[in-house]
Design a protein around this motif. Structure first.
Motif, short mmCIF file in Angstrom:
data_model
loop_
_atom_site.label_atom_id
_atom_site.label_comp_id
_atom_site.label_asym_id
_atom_site.label_seq_id
_atom_site.Cartn_x
_atom_site.Cartn_y
_atom_site.Cartn_z
N VAL A 11 -13.06 -7.95 -8.78
CA VAL A 11 -12.60 -7.68 -7.41
C VAL A 11 -11.07 -7.65 -7.37
CG1 VAL A 11 -12.48 -8.58 -5.05
CG2 VAL A 11 -14.66 -8.57 -6.28
N TRP A 12 -10.43 -8.58 -8.07
CA TRP A 12 -8.96 -8.64 -8.11
C TRP A 12 -8.39 -7.35 -8.69
CZ3 TRP A 12 -5.30 -11.65 -6.09
CH2 TRP A 12 -4.02 -11.63 -6.64
N TRP A 13 -8.98 -6.90 -9.79
CA TRP A 13 -8.52 -5.66 -10.44
C TRP A 13 -8.68 -4.47 -9.49
CZ3 TRP A 13 -6.29 -3.82 -14.91
CH2 TRP A 13 -6.44 -2.46 -15.16
N GLU A 14 -9.85 -4.31 -8.91
CA GLU A 14 -10.11 -3.17 -8.04
C GLU A 14 -9.22 -3.21 -6.80
OE1 GLU A 14 -11.70 -0.81 -9.12
OE2 GLU A 14 -13.52 -1.35 -10.19
N ASN A 179 -0.87 -2.04 -11.10
CA ASN A 179 -0.81 -0.61 -10.78
C ASN A 179 0.57 -0.21 -10.26
OD1 ASN A 179 -2.07 1.92 -10.71
ND2 ASN A 179 -2.66 1.70 -8.56
N LEU A 180 1.61 -0.65 -10.97
CA LEU A 180 2.99 -0.35 -10.59
C LEU A 180 3.54 0.74 -11.51
CD1 LEU A 180 4.27 -4.04 -10.29
CD2 LEU A 180 3.45 -2.58 -8.43
N THR A 181 4.51 1.49 -11.01
CA THR A 181 5.12 2.54 -11.82
C THR A 181 6.64 2.43 -11.78
OG1 THR A 181 5.10 4.07 -9.92
CG2 THR A 181 3.22 4.15 -11.44
N LEU A 182 7.26 2.93 -12.82
CA LEU A 182 8.72 2.97 -12.91
C LEU A 182 9.17 4.42 -12.84
CD1 LEU A 182 9.25 0.50 -15.90
CD2 LEU A 182 9.55 -0.01 -13.47
N LYS A 201 9.18 -4.76 -7.15
CA LYS A 201 8.10 -3.85 -6.75
C LYS A 201 6.82 -4.61 -6.43
CE LYS A 201 9.72 0.13 -9.52
NZ LYS A 201 9.68 1.25 -8.56
N LEU A 202 6.52 -5.61 -7.24
CA LEU A 202 5.31 -6.40 -7.00
C LEU A 202 5.41 -7.15 -5.67
CD1 LEU A 202 2.58 -7.46 -7.79
CD2 LEU A 202 3.70 -9.13 -9.29
#
Length: 218
Positions: A11-14, A179-182, A201-202
């Motif tokens: 659940v945490w991942w999704e 699920n972060l991007t640079l 970002k987080l």
């Protein structure tokens, strides 16, 4: 899975990959394979405690698929995960005698300050590496990541930072799990700078909302 149960981890991942609790339930209303990332972590744990290959494979088969009973159940699972994570982050901060500035169990991050080291500290929960404690720093032993002297007038042995691979794995894990991007400019930064962007970002991440399951007749 360490801190979280298998249900909590999935659940945490999704949730951190953009799905509100109602969507998570919809996907797992019927038995579904869990994310490969979660399965690989669980499979390693099984291999470490079960020496018999056949028994290990049976255990892996048991956890490879998952089913949830309702959206309300998914919400409760997420709430439990958040509570566990927040408590763990606080415990680590207290054990390191940090001044806690902000803690967000839903985002899995705590920011604090170490007065003895005179630096900001970030504590982040991850499924793959456990709880990460990152002290903000500009250099390691006078060197940047690739061995370049932090002080242009100083001299070093030219060797890359001995923590380079460890730091890269840590930051890549946070990027993947949350699920972060640079952007291209951030990707070119030394990790001492890049890390600050990632933790920022987080902390600023927009999360999907909880969505209560609508009962018939409502």
């Amino acid at each position: 899975m360490g801190l979280l149960s298998t249900h909590e981890a999935v659940v945490w991942w999704e949730y951190h990959h953009g799905k509100p609790t109602s969507d998570i339930f919809s996907e797992y209303e019927k038995p579904k394979h869990i994310p490969d990332y979660i399965f690989s972590i669980l499979a390693k744990e099984i291999d470490s405690r079960i020496s018999n290959p056949k028994e290990a494979e049976k255990e892996k088969e048991k956890i490879s698929r998952m089913q949830f009973t309702s959206s309300a159940y998914v919400s409760r699972v997420l709430t439990r995960a958040k509570s566990k994570i927040e408590d763990s982050l606080k415990q680590h901060a207290n054990s390191h005698r940090l001044d806690i500035e902000n803690v967000n169990g839903e985002k899995g991050i705590l920011t604090g300050f170490d007065y003895q080291a005179n630096t900001n500290v970030y504590i982040v929960f991850t499924l793959g590496l456990g709880v990460i404690i990152w002290y903000e720093h500009t250099n390691y032993g006078g060197k940047l990541c690739d061995g370049t002297p932090y002080d242009p007038l100083a001299q070093t042995d030219g060797k890359q930072c001995p923590k380079l691979e460890e730091c890269r794995e840590t930051l890549d894990t946070i990027l993947k799990e949350y699920n972060l991007t640079l952007n291209p400019k951030e990707e070119e930064m030394y990790m001492t700078q890049q890390s600050i962007r990632i933790f920022g970002k987080l902390g600023a991440k927009q999360l999907p909302r909880y969505q209560r399951e609508t009962q018939e007749g409502e």
